[in-house]
Write a protein that holds these residues in place. Sequence first.
Motif, PDB file in Angstrom:
ATOM      1  N   LEU A  85       1.002  -5.628   3.774  1.00 43.94           N
ATOM      2  CA  LEU A  85       1.560  -5.112   2.532  1.00 43.94           C
ATOM      3  C   LEU A  85       0.951  -5.896   1.378  1.00 43.94           C
ATOM      4  O   LEU A  85       1.080  -7.114   1.303  1.00 43.94           O
ATOM      5  CB  LEU A  85       3.082  -5.263   2.534  1.00 43.94           C
ATOM      6  N   TYR A  92       6.209  -5.200  -8.786  1.00 42.34           N
ATOM      7  CA  TYR A  92       7.288  -6.121  -8.424  1.00 42.34           C
ATOM      8  C   TYR A  92       8.162  -6.400  -9.651  1.00 42.34           C
ATOM      9  O   TYR A  92       7.687  -6.899 -10.665  1.00 42.34           O
ATOM     10  CB  TYR A  92       6.710  -7.434  -7.896  1.00 42.34           C
ATOM     11  N   TRP A  99      11.940  -4.777  -2.085  1.00 39.12           N
ATOM     12  CA  TRP A  99      12.305  -4.514  -0.694  1.00 39.12           C
ATOM     13  C   TRP A  99      12.610  -3.034  -0.493  1.00 39.12           C
ATOM     14  O   TRP A  99      12.076  -2.401   0.419  1.00 39.12           O
ATOM     15  CB  TRP A  99      13.502  -5.369  -0.269  1.00 39.12           C
ATOM     16  N   TYR A 102       9.312  -0.626  -1.620  1.00 41.56           N
ATOM     17  CA  TYR A 102       7.982  -0.811  -1.038  1.00 41.56           C
ATOM     18  C   TYR A 102       8.001  -1.451   0.349  1.00 41.56           C
ATOM     19  O   TYR A 102       7.443  -0.898   1.287  1.00 41.56           O
ATOM     20  CB  TYR A 102       7.081  -1.626  -1.987  1.00 41.56           C
ATOM     21  N   ASN A 103       8.626  -2.613   0.469  1.00 43.14           N
ATOM     22  CA  ASN A 103       8.556  -3.341   1.726  1.00 43.14           C
ATOM     23  C   ASN A 103       9.230  -2.606   2.877  1.00 43.14           C
ATOM     24  O   ASN A 103       8.646  -2.442   3.940  1.00 43.14           O
ATOM     25  CB  ASN A 103       9.184  -4.729   1.541  1.00 43.14           C
ATOM     26  N   LYS A 104      10.460  -2.140   2.667  1.00 41.29           N
ATOM     27  CA  LYS A 104      11.179  -1.424   3.727  1.00 41.29           C
ATOM     28  C   LYS A 104      10.473  -0.118   4.112  1.00 41.29           C
ATOM     29  O   LYS A 104      10.274   0.134   5.306  1.00 41.29           O
ATOM     30  CB  LYS A 104      12.626  -1.171   3.306  1.00 41.29           C
ATOM     31  N   TRP A 106       7.333   0.556   3.909  1.00 43.30           N
ATOM     32  CA  TRP A 106       6.120   0.127   4.610  1.00 43.30           C
ATOM     33  C   TRP A 106       6.454  -0.235   6.059  1.00 43.30           C
ATOM     34  O   TRP A 106       5.768   0.201   6.990  1.00 43.30           O
ATOM     35  CB  TRP A 106       5.499  -1.049   3.852  1.00 43.30           C
ATOM     36  N   GLY A 142      11.016 -12.999   1.806  1.00 48.08           N
ATOM     37  CA  GLY A 142      10.429 -11.688   2.104  1.00 48.08           C
ATOM     38  C   GLY A 142      10.051 -11.589   3.570  1.00 48.08           C
ATOM     39  O   GLY A 142      10.343 -10.592   4.246  1.00 48.08           O
ATOM     40  N   GLU A 146      11.614  -9.134   6.575  1.00 46.03           N
ATOM     41  CA  GLU A 146      10.792  -8.329   7.486  1.00 46.03           C
ATOM     42  C   GLU A 146      11.130  -8.651   8.938  1.00 46.03           C
ATOM     43  O   GLU A 146      11.319  -7.744   9.758  1.00 46.03           O
ATOM     44  CB  GLU A 146       9.308  -8.602   7.230  1.00 46.03           C
TER      45      GLU A 146
END
Length: 167
Positions: A85, A92, A99, A102-104, A106, A142, A146
Motif C-alpha cells: 500500500l 492521508y 484506514w 484506503y487501507n481496509k 486494500w 497501521g 493490518e
Amino acid sequence: MGEINSQLTSSKKTVPEVEVPSGNFSVSGRELKYRTTTGLTLKPTVGKTTTILGTYSSDTGKILDELGNIKSLDFGPRDGGFNLLNTPDELYISPEQFWENYNKPWLDNVIQRGDIIKIATEPTSQNIYRINKLTGETELTGFGKEFEYLKSNGYKYDDINKRMIKP
C-alpha cells in the motif's frame, strides 16, 4: 472490485483531488536485494500476488524505494509481483479516515484474491502498538491494524516462514 472502486470514488470526495498513476510492482520474478528485518528474502511467485506488510520505518519504506516508490490507488492484482500500500500522501487526513478509505479496502482485496502475505517486520508489541500523543492511550499502529484485521479474518501468523496463512 466494483464495490472497492465505488468506495474509493466516494472517499475521494472528502480528500484533495490528485493525479494517481496506475502502479505496478511487478519485477518479473526478480528477487529484491533488500532483506527484511524478519530475515525474509523477497521473491515474487509467478501467477500470484505477493503482499508485503510491515512498518514503514523498519522495512516497507526501503522495499518501496527499491521498487521505485510508485504512489497508486491501483489495488488490483500484481501477477508475479509485489503488492504494497503506497497511496499519494495528499490522501492521508487521519489514521481513521485512511484506514476506512484506503487501507481496509486494500486488505479486503488481498483477502479476496488469496494473496501470499509476507511479514517484513516482526509483529512484536513494539511494532503493533504505539502511544497516541494526543490522548496518551495505547492504540494499534497501521501495521498493527493490518495484522489484527487479517487475524480477525481467519489468518494466523506463521512465525517460521514469516507469513500470514489461512489454516
